[in-house]
Design a protein around this motif. Sequence first.
Motif, mmCIF file in Angstrom:
data_model
loop_
_atom_site.group_PDB
_atom_site.id
_atom_site.type_symbol
_atom_site.label_atom_id
_atom_site.label_comp_id
_atom_site.label_asym_id
_atom_site.label_seq_id
_atom_site.Cartn_x
_atom_site.Cartn_y
_atom_site.Cartn_z
ATOM 1 N N TYR A 33 0.839 -1.188 0.000
ATOM 2 C CA TYR A 33 0.000 0.000 0.000
ATOM 3 C C TYR A 33 0.875 1.240 0.000
ATOM 4 C CZ TYR A 33 -3.355 -3.439 1.748
ATOM 5 O OH TYR A 33 -4.140 -4.553 1.903
ATOM 6 N N GLU A 34 0.414 2.263 -0.693
ATOM 7 C CA GLU A 34 1.053 3.569 -0.615
ATOM 8 C C GLU A 34 0.346 4.380 0.459
ATOM 9 O OE1 GLU A 34 2.588 6.730 -3.806
ATOM 10 O OE2 GLU A 34 0.401 6.632 -3.682
ATOM 11 N N GLU A 36 -0.021 8.069 2.081
ATOM 12 C CA GLU A 36 0.260 9.494 1.859
ATOM 13 C C GLU A 36 -0.280 10.300 3.032
ATOM 14 O OE1 GLU A 36 -0.159 12.897 -1.624
ATOM 15 O OE2 GLU A 36 -1.693 11.329 -1.465
ATOM 16 N N ALA A 58 5.270 10.446 2.573
ATOM 17 C CA ALA A 58 4.738 9.253 1.924
ATOM 18 C C ALA A 58 5.620 8.059 2.250
ATOM 19 C CB ALA A 58 4.648 9.441 0.415
ATOM 20 N N VAL A 60 5.664 3.436 1.759
ATOM 21 C CA VAL A 60 5.071 2.231 1.209
ATOM 22 C C VAL A 60 5.053 1.164 2.291
ATOM 23 C CG1 VAL A 60 5.315 0.362 -0.477
ATOM 24 C CG2 VAL A 60 5.736 2.730 -1.164
ATOM 25 N N PRO A 78 8.953 5.702 -1.048
ATOM 26 C CA PRO A 78 8.390 5.356 -2.358
ATOM 27 C C PRO A 78 9.472 4.988 -3.370
ATOM 28 C CG PRO A 78 7.334 7.321 -1.472
ATOM 29 C CD PRO A 78 8.499 7.024 -0.571
ATOM 30 N N ARG A 252 -4.523 5.620 2.104
ATOM 31 C CA ARG A 252 -3.886 4.297 1.959
ATOM 32 C C ARG A 252 -4.401 3.649 0.673
ATOM 33 N NH1 ARG A 252 -5.004 -1.058 4.487
ATOM 34 N NH2 ARG A 252 -3.026 -2.048 5.078
ATOM 35 N N LEU A 255 -1.241 -0.974 -3.864
ATOM 36 C CA LEU A 255 -0.335 -0.946 -5.008
ATOM 37 C C LEU A 255 -0.491 -2.173 -5.882
ATOM 38 C CD1 LEU A 255 2.940 0.498 -3.440
ATOM 39 C CD2 LEU A 255 1.256 1.653 -4.862
#
Length: 258
Positions: A33-34, A36, A58, A60, A78, A252, A255
């Motif tokens: 998941y990313e 931010e 940010a 991951v 990231p 969230r 990815l």
Amino acid sequence: MLRFAGLLTALLAFSAEASAQQAPPTDRPGDAYELELRVRTESQSTNGSSSTSNSGGALVERVVAVLPEGLELEFDLPADTTPAERARDWQWPARILWSESAPARLLNGPELEQRIEVWLKTGEIPREACGRWFFSWTAFKIECDPNAVLETLKVYNLRSGAHGIEAEVDPDAVRREKAETDVVVGEITGTPVTLEQAVAAHASDQISGTETLVRESDPQGRPIRQVRTVRLEIITADGVVEQSTSTQTVTRTPLQAP
């Protein structure tokens, strides 16, 4: 780590102990998941001052393993992070053990210790500077404790904690936060003040406000967004009224499909 150390951490924390939630049953190794983060703070006072600030970051999040005692998670910068940007931050990647029934535990502490040594040497930063505050374009702390990564990750955590809540702020917690800020400012400006002195200076502040937290989930029950808002009004001993609103948003995004 040269970074703003989050002076609003206590302010944004709920006064009551947050209740843990069960880990989503869909977690499996390889899920990613990313995360931010966006923080916006607006303040104004009757003495004519006002300010607006925006910050963020940010990371991951990857599920490394699903274990009987919890989830092994890796947090990293990231993919588009440049080598120069990565060299400025020793914290990542970090691996932790997350459980709904126990505090998060750092799993690769020795690796972080080694990166701290390289970071200090590369930046020509003496070990004696660790723990001290400085100022360039913003306040930052020379952080040399591997476990500080756990405090950083609390801001990004959407897996546990209470949500859908509105509560009154804890005035004592806000007073202490303001006092700790005064100590940091004193260190940066060369006019030191003790924590006891700073606490006493804010003892008569009249503090009121609310904290709210709203979390959204996708149809599978995975958390995808969280908004935490703190609204404060402080009346100082000399009658100045300070009002502020801080909004912390974490998004969230998967990815890859779990």
